[in-house]
Design an enzyme around this catalytic site. Structure first.
Site, PDB file in Angstrom:
ATOM      1  N   ASP A 144       0.836  -1.204   0.000  1.00  0.00           N
ATOM      2  CA  ASP A 144       0.000   0.000   0.000  1.00  0.00           C
ATOM      3  C   ASP A 144       0.867   1.248   0.000  1.00  0.00           C
ATOM      4  OD1 ASP A 144      -2.050  -1.755   0.495  1.00  0.00           O
ATOM      5  OD2 ASP A 144      -2.097  -1.337   2.653  1.00  0.00           O
TER       6      ASP A 144
HETATM    7  N1  URA Z   1      -1.161  -5.741   4.131  1.00  0.00           N
HETATM    8  C1  URA Z   1      -1.598  -4.472   4.124  1.00  0.00           C
HETATM    9  O1  URA Z   1      -2.578  -4.121   4.761  1.00  0.00           O
HETATM   10  N2  URA Z   1      -0.910  -3.593   3.408  1.00  0.00           N
HETATM   11  C2  URA Z   1       0.205  -3.901   2.693  1.00  0.00           C
HETATM   12  O2  URA Z   1       0.800  -3.041   2.066  1.00  0.00           O
HETATM   13  C3  URA Z   1       0.630  -5.239   2.714  1.00  0.00           C
HETATM   14  C4  URA Z   1      -0.065  -6.141   3.450  1.00  0.00           C
END
Ligand code: URA
Length: 233
Positions: free
Chosen positions: A104
């Protein structure tokens, strides 16, 4: 083995005719010696080619690890937001690197890139179950009941079910989470399902690889033994 003129084109040195002129002008060396013959065969894995003294990487297979900072989206292009591609050194720009999976925008940590399509697909295949370890800071305190719920396979607030995962409380508001799948916002949503809002998230390990001493915002090529360990997965 590949022809030197083709290698130069693939490396972004120029078009076929530009490469001809570059070779004729004596601007290229192979293993430190000037080379004007474009038909000469070279091995890009073992030989070094320079143009005007700068080392060329060719179109060789590359697997790279980035320590991603927050604020960059995992995408090859985006009209509005900064992408992780901007963090990679310019000398790899022509090598068609693609992110392996995604983090993310606000998540930090280990993100792989490769130009090897087979390896990319193997690593992101749901069948592979490559374990990924995340460090999270969060509201609330993870307890035994949460650990048990993770190990049984959580149901998220929207009803999505997750495979069994490992929750390891480290201290007040700090945990390690190991998951073997990559659903959208998975760790944040798993923690939210247990009423713990994640305030910071960092991926520390992916399969046999860990961030080690790689500083934030830096990228490095994987060592041959690291690629071999990944391929065994
Ligand atoms: N889980 C999440 O919530 N975000 C990420 O970037 C990776 C795994």
């Amino acid at each position: 083995m590949v022809r030197l003129d083709k290698f130069l084109c693939d490396s972004g040195a120029g078009t076929r005719s530009q490469v001809k002129a570059i070779l004729k002008a004596g601007r290229v060396t192979v293993d430190g010696l000037p080379e004007k013959d474009g038909s000469r065969k070279i091995d890009p894995q073992t030989q070094t080619v320079t143009l005007d003294g700068v080392l060329l990487a060719g179109k060789r297979r590359l697997v790279v690890m980035l320590n991603k900072p927050a604020g960059f989206v995992t995408a090859t292009e985006d009209a509005e937001q900064k992408t992780v591609m901007e963090l990679l050194p310019k000398q790899w720009a022509h090598l068609d690197l693609k992110p392996v999976g995604r983090l993310d925008k606000e998540t930090e940590g280990l993100l792989l890139f490769t130009n090897d399509g087979d390896l990319l697909h193997r690593l992101i295949s749901p069948k592979q179950e490559v374990p990924k370890v995340y460090y999270a800071r969060h509201e609330g305190q993870a307890g035994e009941v949460d650990v048990a719920a993770f190990s049984e396979g959580l149901t998220l607030r929207d009803g999505t079910t997750c495979r069994p995962a490992v929750l390891e409380p480290l201290g007040p508001g700090e945990s390690l989470i190991t998951v073997c799948e990559g659903k959208y916002h998975q760790v944040r949503r798993m923690m939210a399902a247990r009423n713990m809002t994640v305030t910071y998230l960092q991926r520390r390990q992916e399969g046999p690889l860990s961030l080690g001493a790689l500083s934030i915002g830096q990228a490095r090529e994987l060592l041959p033994e690291e690629i071999a360990a990944l391929e065994e997965k």
